[in-house]
Design an enzyme around this catalytic site. Structure first.
Site, PDB file in Angstrom:
ATOM      1  N   LYS A   9      12.426 -41.388   2.314  1.00  0.00           N
ATOM      2  CA  LYS A   9      12.848 -42.716   1.868  1.00  0.00           C
ATOM      3  C   LYS A   9      13.724 -43.297   2.965  1.00  0.00           C
ATOM      4  O   LYS A   9      14.749 -42.710   3.321  1.00  0.00           O
ATOM      5  CB  LYS A   9      13.620 -42.597   0.554  1.00  0.00           C
ATOM      6  CG  LYS A   9      14.065 -43.923  -0.049  1.00  0.00           C
ATOM      7  CD  LYS A   9      14.767 -43.665  -1.378  1.00  0.00           C
ATOM      8  CE  LYS A   9      15.264 -44.958  -2.016  1.00  0.00           C
ATOM      9  NZ  LYS A   9      15.964 -44.696  -3.306  1.00  0.00           N
ATOM     10  N   ASP A 111      20.489 -47.253 -13.422  1.00  0.00           N
ATOM     11  CA  ASP A 111      19.277 -48.042 -13.180  1.00  0.00           C
ATOM     12  C   ASP A 111      18.051 -47.261 -13.651  1.00  0.00           C
ATOM     13  O   ASP A 111      17.052 -47.154 -12.942  1.00  0.00           O
ATOM     14  CB  ASP A 111      19.155 -48.393 -11.697  1.00  0.00           C
ATOM     15  CG  ASP A 111      18.182 -49.548 -11.441  1.00  0.00           C
ATOM     16  OD1 ASP A 111      17.875 -50.293 -12.395  1.00  0.00           O
ATOM     17  OD2 ASP A 111      17.719 -49.696 -10.293  1.00  0.00           O
TER      18      ASP A 111
END
Length: 299
Positions: A9, A111
């Site tokens: 990532k 989240d």
């Protein structure tokens, strides 16, 4: 490398703070859990404007839960185990202890949504993306938590977040927000289970009522002022196991944060539901008055 595929990532310079936060969360060894994405290492690469920040983790080829649900219908057994693994991961984040009993600092994800859940295999999920997660360290002050701001994805925000009325003096408040968001993801999974009757095309929570990326004001009107929640059709409640799951979901997205189940309680419910242990049925009530249904749960 030949026997273990990794994912990288990459964060650009302007997302350094997110990379730093996520790498700090991941490097806490107490985070390790079967239902949390396996972290390998964090690196920074390059110099100047081309500098990049990397997180290297395990790779899961089935992708995120949102995409998986759009392509697959779940059996009741799949739903129990996939949803149970998600709940187990959230309960581990929120816990003061690891599975082996070592003390740990609880973490609020902040989240939770179906794109931040990866499908590990046909019956397991893992939580990912801890860029705005926060360690619920009792040593931190109310000001420290207040500076964290209104974060998350509007579609999945709890009513108290939408209203900016979170009780920052109580660290449980952050866990209660996660439980609300988790309930929406559980609803997404339930909506794609074959036992609900006619399985409709995959849809995000509130999908028919809002745009693809609704703003906070839109969600405030629906969730806060209108007390709206995703629909649970009566056809879902014919199956006893699904009825019990829907009751659990409803308790998790209660408008009152303190009335919501804890992630630990939900994890206990799933554990007992999957194993259908009649000796422990009384324990599954936790802090609710919903009776454990009779009949065959695994059918």
């Amino acid at each position: 490398i030949n026997s273990f595929t990794v994912a990288v990532k990459i964060f650009p310079c302007e997302e350094y703070s997110s990379w730093k936060n996520e790498s700090q969360i991941f490097t806490d060894t107490s985070l390790r859990h079967d239902s949390v994405l396996q972290f390998l290492t964090a690196e920074d690469r390059g110099t100047g404007p081309r500098r990049e920040y990397w997180l290297i983790t395990a790779y899961h080829s089935r992708g995120n839960l949102k995409d998986y649900l759009s392509r697959h219908v779940l059996s009741w057994m799949d739903l129990q185990k996939m949803a149970g693994s998600l709940v187990s991961g959230v309960a581990h984040l929120h816990s003061d202890y690891t599975a082996c009993g070592r003390p740990k600092i609880p973490i609020a994800h902040r989240d939770i949504k179906s794109t931040n859940v990866l499908v590990k295999n046909e019956q397991e999920c893992v939580l990912c993306d801890f860029g705005i997660a926060i360690r619920l360290d009792p040593a931190l002050t109310v000001d420290d938590f207040a500076n964290s701001g209104q974060v998350g994805t509007a579609r999945y925000m709890a009513p108290e977040v939408l209203e900016s009325r979170v009780n920052l003096e109580d660290l449980e408040s952050f866990k209660q927000m996660d439980v609300y968001s988790m309930a929406l993801v559980l609803w997404e999974m339930a909506s794609r289970c074959e036992v609900v009757g006619e399985v409709k095309n995959y849809e995000l929570p509130f999908g028919s009522k809002v745009q693809e990326q609704p703003c906070v004001d839109t969600m405030r009107d629906i969730v806060l002022h209108g007390r709206g929640r995703p629909e649970i059709p009566s056809s879902w409640l014919v199956h006893q196991g699904m009825r019990f799951l829907c009751d659990t979901i409803t308790e998790c997205w209660d408008h009152d944060p303190e009335a919501r189940l804890t992630a630990h309680c939900v994890a206990e419910r799933f554990n007992l539901m999957i194993h259908n242990n009649p000796v422990c049925k009384s324990l599954i009530r936790c802090n609710s008055n919903i009776p454990f249904p009779t009949g065959e749960f695994l059918g």
